[in-house]
Design a protein around this motif. Sequence first.
Motif, PDB file in Angstrom:
ATOM      1  N   ASP A   5      42.318  40.658  50.200  1.00  0.00           N
ATOM      2  CA  ASP A   5      41.782  39.912  49.065  1.00  0.00           C
ATOM      3  C   ASP A   5      40.711  38.929  49.529  1.00  0.00           C
ATOM      4  OD1 ASP A   5      41.227  38.593  46.716  1.00  0.00           O
ATOM      5  OD2 ASP A   5      43.326  38.246  46.189  1.00  0.00           O
ATOM      6  N   CYS A   6      39.507  39.439  49.649  1.00  0.00           N
ATOM      7  CA  CYS A   6      38.388  38.620  50.130  1.00  0.00           C
ATOM      8  C   CYS A   6      37.885  37.649  49.062  1.00  0.00           C
ATOM      9  CB  CYS A   6      37.229  39.515  50.551  1.00  0.00           C
ATOM     10  SG  CYS A   6      37.631  40.664  51.859  1.00  0.00           S
ATOM     11  N   ALA A  29      33.819  41.534  47.254  1.00  0.00           N
ATOM     12  CA  ALA A  29      34.686  42.336  46.384  1.00  0.00           C
ATOM     13  C   ALA A  29      34.764  43.779  46.889  1.00  0.00           C
ATOM     14  CB  ALA A  29      34.188  42.286  44.948  1.00  0.00           C
ATOM     15  N   LEU A  30      33.625  44.367  47.224  1.00  0.00           N
ATOM     16  CA  LEU A  30      33.599  45.730  47.754  1.00  0.00           C
ATOM     17  C   LEU A  30      34.371  45.818  49.069  1.00  0.00           C
ATOM     18  CD1 LEU A  30      29.852  46.694  47.138  1.00  0.00           C
ATOM     19  CD2 LEU A  30      31.857  47.683  45.996  1.00  0.00           C
ATOM     20  N   ALA A  31      34.153  44.838  49.940  1.00  0.00           N
ATOM     21  CA  ALA A  31      34.852  44.819  51.224  1.00  0.00           C
ATOM     22  C   ALA A  31      36.358  44.715  51.020  1.00  0.00           C
ATOM     23  CB  ALA A  31      34.355  43.665  52.089  1.00  0.00           C
ATOM     24  N   CYS A  79      31.651  46.565  60.595  1.00  0.00           N
ATOM     25  CA  CYS A  79      31.582  48.019  60.782  1.00  0.00           C
ATOM     26  C   CYS A  79      31.594  48.735  59.434  1.00  0.00           C
ATOM     27  CB  CYS A  79      32.734  48.496  61.652  1.00  0.00           C
ATOM     28  SG  CYS A  79      32.639  47.970  63.383  1.00  0.00           S
ATOM     29  N   TRP A  80      32.443  48.287  58.532  1.00  0.00           N
ATOM     30  CA  TRP A  80      32.495  48.878  57.195  1.00  0.00           C
ATOM     31  C   TRP A  80      31.146  48.736  56.501  1.00  0.00           C
ATOM     32  CZ3 TRP A  80      31.637  45.804  52.883  1.00  0.00           C
ATOM     33  CH2 TRP A  80      31.654  46.489  51.667  1.00  0.00           C
ATOM     34  N   TRP A  81      30.571  47.527  56.493  1.00  0.00           N
ATOM     35  CA  TRP A  81      29.305  47.277  55.804  1.00  0.00           C
ATOM     36  C   TRP A  81      28.197  48.152  56.382  1.00  0.00           C
ATOM     37  CZ3 TRP A  81      24.362  45.512  56.644  1.00  0.00           C
ATOM     38  CH2 TRP A  81      23.659  45.093  55.519  1.00  0.00           C
ATOM     39  N   TRP A  82      28.138  48.228  57.707  1.00  0.00           N
ATOM     40  CA  TRP A  82      27.153  49.061  58.406  1.00  0.00           C
ATOM     41  C   TRP A  82      27.252  50.511  57.924  1.00  0.00           C
ATOM     42  CZ3 TRP A  82      23.507  48.026  62.240  1.00  0.00           C
ATOM     43  CH2 TRP A  82      23.054  49.119  62.983  1.00  0.00           C
ATOM     44  N   HIS A  83      28.467  51.026  57.921  1.00  0.00           N
ATOM     45  CA  HIS A  83      28.713  52.406  57.495  1.00  0.00           C
ATOM     46  C   HIS A  83      28.351  52.599  56.025  1.00  0.00           C
ATOM     47  CE1 HIS A  83      30.752  56.279  57.215  1.00  0.00           C
ATOM     48  NE2 HIS A  83      31.344  55.816  56.137  1.00  0.00           N
ATOM     49  N   GLN A  87      27.525  38.905  59.113  1.00  0.00           N
ATOM     50  CA  GLN A  87      27.291  37.902  58.074  1.00  0.00           C
ATOM     51  C   GLN A  87      27.172  38.543  56.683  1.00  0.00           C
ATOM     52  OE1 GLN A  87      27.322  34.495  59.058  1.00  0.00           O
ATOM     53  NE2 GLN A  87      27.871  35.410  61.002  1.00  0.00           N
ATOM     54  N   VAL A  88      28.201  39.301  56.303  1.00  0.00           N
ATOM     55  CA  VAL A  88      28.279  39.876  54.960  1.00  0.00           C
ATOM     56  C   VAL A  88      28.276  38.720  53.966  1.00  0.00           C
ATOM     57  CG1 VAL A  88      29.737  41.218  53.396  1.00  0.00           C
ATOM     58  CG2 VAL A  88      29.462  41.934  55.781  1.00  0.00           C
ATOM     59  N   THR A  89      27.431  38.819  52.937  1.00  0.00           N
ATOM     60  CA  THR A  89      27.165  37.690  52.049  1.00  0.00           C
ATOM     61  C   THR A  89      27.282  38.090  50.584  1.00  0.00           C
ATOM     62  OG1 THR A  89      25.585  36.879  53.692  1.00  0.00           O
ATOM     63  CG2 THR A  89      25.435  35.914  51.495  1.00  0.00           C
ATOM     64  N   GLY A  90      27.848  37.194  49.773  1.00  0.00           N
ATOM     65  CA  GLY A  90      27.852  37.348  48.321  1.00  0.00           C
ATOM     66  C   GLY A  90      29.159  37.887  47.757  1.00  0.00           C
ATOM     67  N   ARG A  91      29.487  37.412  46.550  1.00  0.00           N
ATOM     68  CA  ARG A  91      30.708  37.823  45.850  1.00  0.00           C
ATOM     69  C   ARG A  91      30.806  39.342  45.745  1.00  0.00           C
ATOM     70  NH1 ARG A  91      34.606  36.235  41.986  1.00  0.00           N
ATOM     71  NH2 ARG A  91      33.975  34.053  42.016  1.00  0.00           N
ATOM     72  N   ALA A  92      29.707  39.998  45.399  1.00  0.00           N
ATOM     73  CA  ALA A  92      29.743  41.450  45.202  1.00  0.00           C
ATOM     74  C   ALA A  92      30.139  42.165  46.499  1.00  0.00           C
ATOM     75  CB  ALA A  92      28.394  41.953  44.701  1.00  0.00           C
TER      76      ALA A  92
END
Length: 172
Positions: A107-108, A98-100, A126-130, A90-95
């Motif tokens: 193009d998220c 954008a990073l993801a 997995c990316w966010w976790w890392h 549940q990655v959340t928020g514009r910021a």
Amino acid sequence: MTKEELRQIAPYASGKNINIYAPLLAKYMAHYGIAGRMREAAFIATVLHESGSLTYTEEIASGLAYEGRKDLGNIEAGDGERFKGRGLIQVTGRANYALAGVALGIDCIRMPDILSEPENAVKVSCWWWHMKGLNEIADTEDFRKVTRIVNGGYNGWTNRLNFYNRAKGVLK
């Protein structure tokens, strides 16, 4: 992460979702260094809680609670709903979207729903976790700290801890 291991750790996940997610988890967990018993246990426990045992790749709530949250990069009208939690974590928020997008080459911002698709849901989680350094924290076996970083608190702590303990018992 094999199908059998995932089935044992996630008894409430459907067979269909086990078949979809086990190979994706194995691929992207390895890619992002989520390897070894403690890292895998903490990650899988977190993912299973956040996704309702692999049921949801998009937050059930509307996202209105995130409207105007500058700490999430939600600076435009409608950002709260548009960039609500997606992915298995549940990655959340514009910021974060954008990073993801930069990290994953998708193009998220223009297509936020893309993070709800199974492969992207696993990959972004997995990316966010890392990116948050959670592998190293998981190595210390401080699952409370992992949970606080992911959730901002301890919502669903008992459920998370049950998954974590089950995963530690199943994984070698």
